[in-house]
Design a protein around this motif. Structure first.
Motif, mmCIF file in Angstrom:
data_model
loop_
_atom_site.group_PDB
_atom_site.id
_atom_site.type_symbol
_atom_site.label_atom_id
_atom_site.label_comp_id
_atom_site.label_asym_id
_atom_site.label_seq_id
_atom_site.Cartn_x
_atom_site.Cartn_y
_atom_site.Cartn_z
ATOM 1 N N VAL A 36 43.661 6.129 58.438
ATOM 2 C CA VAL A 36 42.339 5.730 57.470
ATOM 3 C C VAL A 36 41.438 5.399 58.248
ATOM 4 C CG1 VAL A 36 43.840 5.086 55.558
ATOM 5 C CG2 VAL A 36 43.620 3.263 57.118
ATOM 6 N N GLY A 60 53.957 7.318 54.610
ATOM 7 C CA GLY A 60 53.084 7.932 55.878
ATOM 8 C C GLY A 60 52.708 6.738 56.851
ATOM 9 N N LEU A 62 52.330 7.093 60.217
ATOM 10 C CA LEU A 62 51.665 7.477 61.715
ATOM 11 C C LEU A 62 51.987 6.168 62.816
ATOM 12 C CD1 LEU A 62 49.934 10.034 63.050
ATOM 13 C CD2 LEU A 62 47.941 8.612 62.421
ATOM 14 N N TYR A 65 48.379 1.886 61.714
ATOM 15 C CA TYR A 65 47.034 1.478 61.279
ATOM 16 C C TYR A 65 47.131 1.075 59.906
ATOM 17 C CZ TYR A 65 41.885 1.291 61.342
ATOM 18 O OH TYR A 65 40.318 0.985 61.203
ATOM 19 N N SER A 66 47.260 1.652 58.903
ATOM 20 C CA SER A 66 47.257 1.252 57.600
ATOM 21 C C SER A 66 48.219 0.182 57.170
ATOM 22 C CB SER A 66 47.371 2.571 56.781
ATOM 23 O OG SER A 66 48.443 3.056 56.892
ATOM 24 N N GLU A 84 58.393 7.375 57.080
ATOM 25 C CA GLU A 84 57.919 8.192 58.036
ATOM 26 C C GLU A 84 58.658 9.268 58.375
ATOM 27 O OE1 GLU A 84 54.851 8.943 59.401
ATOM 28 O OE2 GLU A 84 56.014 10.215 60.606
ATOM 29 N N LEU A 85 58.107 10.501 58.544
ATOM 30 C CA LEU A 85 59.115 11.594 58.847
ATOM 31 C C LEU A 85 59.620 11.572 60.260
ATOM 32 C CD1 LEU A 85 59.849 14.438 57.921
ATOM 33 C CD2 LEU A 85 57.700 15.210 58.955
ATOM 34 N N ALA A 113 60.061 11.665 53.111
ATOM 35 C CA ALA A 113 60.112 10.595 52.324
ATOM 36 C C ALA A 113 60.579 10.853 51.142
ATOM 37 C CB ALA A 113 58.381 10.470 52.230
ATOM 38 N N ASP A 133 50.006 8.303 51.647
ATOM 39 C CA ASP A 133 49.115 9.131 52.840
ATOM 40 C C ASP A 133 49.920 9.876 53.644
ATOM 41 O OD1 ASP A 133 47.017 9.382 54.241
ATOM 42 O OD2 ASP A 133 47.071 7.747 55.485
HETATM 43 C C1 SAM Z 1 47.658 10.793 57.445
HETATM 44 S S1 SAM Z 1 48.960 10.303 58.270
HETATM 45 C C2 SAM Z 1 49.300 8.617 57.934
HETATM 46 C C3 SAM Z 1 48.250 7.825 58.458
HETATM 47 C C4 SAM Z 1 48.655 6.098 58.039
HETATM 48 N N1 SAM Z 1 48.749 6.165 56.789
HETATM 49 C C5 SAM Z 1 47.289 5.390 58.441
HETATM 50 O O1 SAM Z 1 46.381 5.626 58.236
HETATM 51 O O2 SAM Z 1 47.691 4.639 59.635
HETATM 52 C C6 SAM Z 1 50.381 11.204 57.501
HETATM 53 C C7 SAM Z 1 51.862 10.605 58.005
HETATM 54 O O3 SAM Z 1 52.774 11.181 57.145
HETATM 55 C C8 SAM Z 1 53.934 11.714 57.899
HETATM 56 N N2 SAM Z 1 54.498 12.413 57.125
HETATM 57 C C9 SAM Z 1 54.231 14.065 56.776
HETATM 58 N N3 SAM Z 1 55.009 14.593 55.921
HETATM 59 C C10 SAM Z 1 55.837 13.642 55.581
HETATM 60 C C11 SAM Z 1 57.069 13.727 54.722
HETATM 61 N N4 SAM Z 1 57.458 14.675 54.232
HETATM 62 N N5 SAM Z 1 57.884 12.303 54.652
HETATM 63 C C12 SAM Z 1 57.221 11.282 55.296
HETATM 64 N N6 SAM Z 1 56.298 11.212 56.262
HETATM 65 C C13 SAM Z 1 55.726 12.474 56.410
HETATM 66 C C14 SAM Z 1 53.198 12.349 59.132
HETATM 67 O O4 SAM Z 1 54.157 12.335 60.228
HETATM 68 C C15 SAM Z 1 52.104 11.209 59.449
HETATM 69 O O5 SAM Z 1 52.664 10.289 60.373
#
Ligand code: SAM
Length: 213
Positions: A36, A60, A62, A65-66, A84-85, A113, A133
C-alpha cells in the motif's frame, strides 16, 4: 490521481525509517513492489486506532508493510491474523513485523486465502477489522467471508478499488481488474448489511461498516 497522492504524501507524512526498511527488504527478496502507499498505510493505522479494533484480519500480507500499519493502530493490545498465499512472503512479513515489535501479536496462515477463511469460519473466529488486499478476482468472495466472520460494527477495508482511476475516468487506461472493482464497489455500496464509502487515497480504499442487527 498520482499528483494528488504525491501532494498528500508530501504534506501529511513524515520520514518513516522502519517502513522504508520494509520496502527495501521486499526489493532485496525479489518480491513485487505492490505494498500500500504510505498515505494508505497511515489511513489503515488511523482507522484501526479510531475504531478501537483489537482483532484484525488481513488478506494479502506480501512483506508486512500494511501489517505493520494495521498493528500500529492497535499498539500493544491487539492481534493480527494475516493470510498469504506464499510461504516465503509470509516469512518476510513475519520478520518485518518482528523488527517492528509486533512479532508476538501476528499469526500467518499460508496457502489460498479462501481455504484459510473457511477454516476460520469453521472455528467460529470473529474479527473487528478486515483488510482485503489480495487477488482481485476473489474480492467479492473475500467480502462475503469478512461479513460472515465480523463482529457487529466491524470495519472492512478493501484496497485498489479505483483501479488506477479507471473505474471513474473513461479516458484512463483500463486495468485487468477495472470491471471487477466497479462490480465490487457497487456490491459494497448496495449491500444491506453494510454502510460503505470509497476514500480516494492511494489506489482507492472502500471502507464498509458491518451494521449491527
Ligand atoms: C498487493 S499484495 C499485498 C500487499 C500488502 N497488503 C501490503 O500492502 O503490504 C497481494 C498479496 O496477496 C497475495 N495473494 C495473491 N493471491 C492470494 C490468494 N489466493 N490467497 C492469499 N494470498 C494471495 C500475494 O502473494 C501478495 O503477497
Amino acid at each position: 490521481m498520482k499528483q494528488m497522492n504525491s501532494y498528500i504524501d508530501s504534506v501529511f507524512l513524515n520520514h518513516d525509517p522502519l517502513l522504508e526498511e520494509v520496502i527495501l527488504s521486499i526489493k532485496e527478496n525479489d518480491m513485487p513492489s505492490i505494498s500500500v502507499s504510505p498515505s494508505a498505510g497511515k489511513l489503515l493505522t488511523m482507522l484501526v486506532s479510531i475504531s478501537g479494533a483489537k482483532n484484525v484480519l488481513e488478506i494479502g500480507a506480501l512483506g508486512g508493510y500494511s501489517g505493520i500499519c494495521l498493528a500500529r493502530g492497535f499498539g500493544k493490545e491487539g492481534n493480527l491474523t494475516s493470510l498469504e498465499l506464499k510461504e516465503e512472503y509470509a516469512k518476510c512479513a513475519q520478520s518485518n513485523l518482528t523488527k517492528a515489535g509486533f512479532g508476538d501479536q501476528v499469526t500467518y496462515m499460508t496457502g489460498a486465502a479462501l481455504q484459510s477463511l473457511e477454516k476460520l469460519a469453521d472455528e467460529d473466529k470473529r474479527f473487528d477489522f478486515f483488510f482485503i488486499d489480495a487477488d482481485k478476482d476473489n474480492y467479492e468472495n473475500y467480502l462475503r467471508y469478512c461479513i460472515r466472520l465480523a463482529e457487529p460494527g466491524a470495519l472492512i477495508v478493501a484496497d485498489n478499488v479505483l483501479a488506477g482511476g479507471s473505474v471513474a475516468d473513461q479516458d484512463a487506461e483500463p486495468r485487468r481488474y477495472t470491471e471487477i472493482m466497479k462490480k465490487f464497489n457497487a456490491t459494497a455500496a448496495d449491500h444491506p448489511q453494510l454502510e460503505s464509502l470509497l476514500i480516494p487515497i492511494g489506489d482507492g480504499m472502500t471502507v464498509s461498516k458491518v451494521k449491527k442487527p
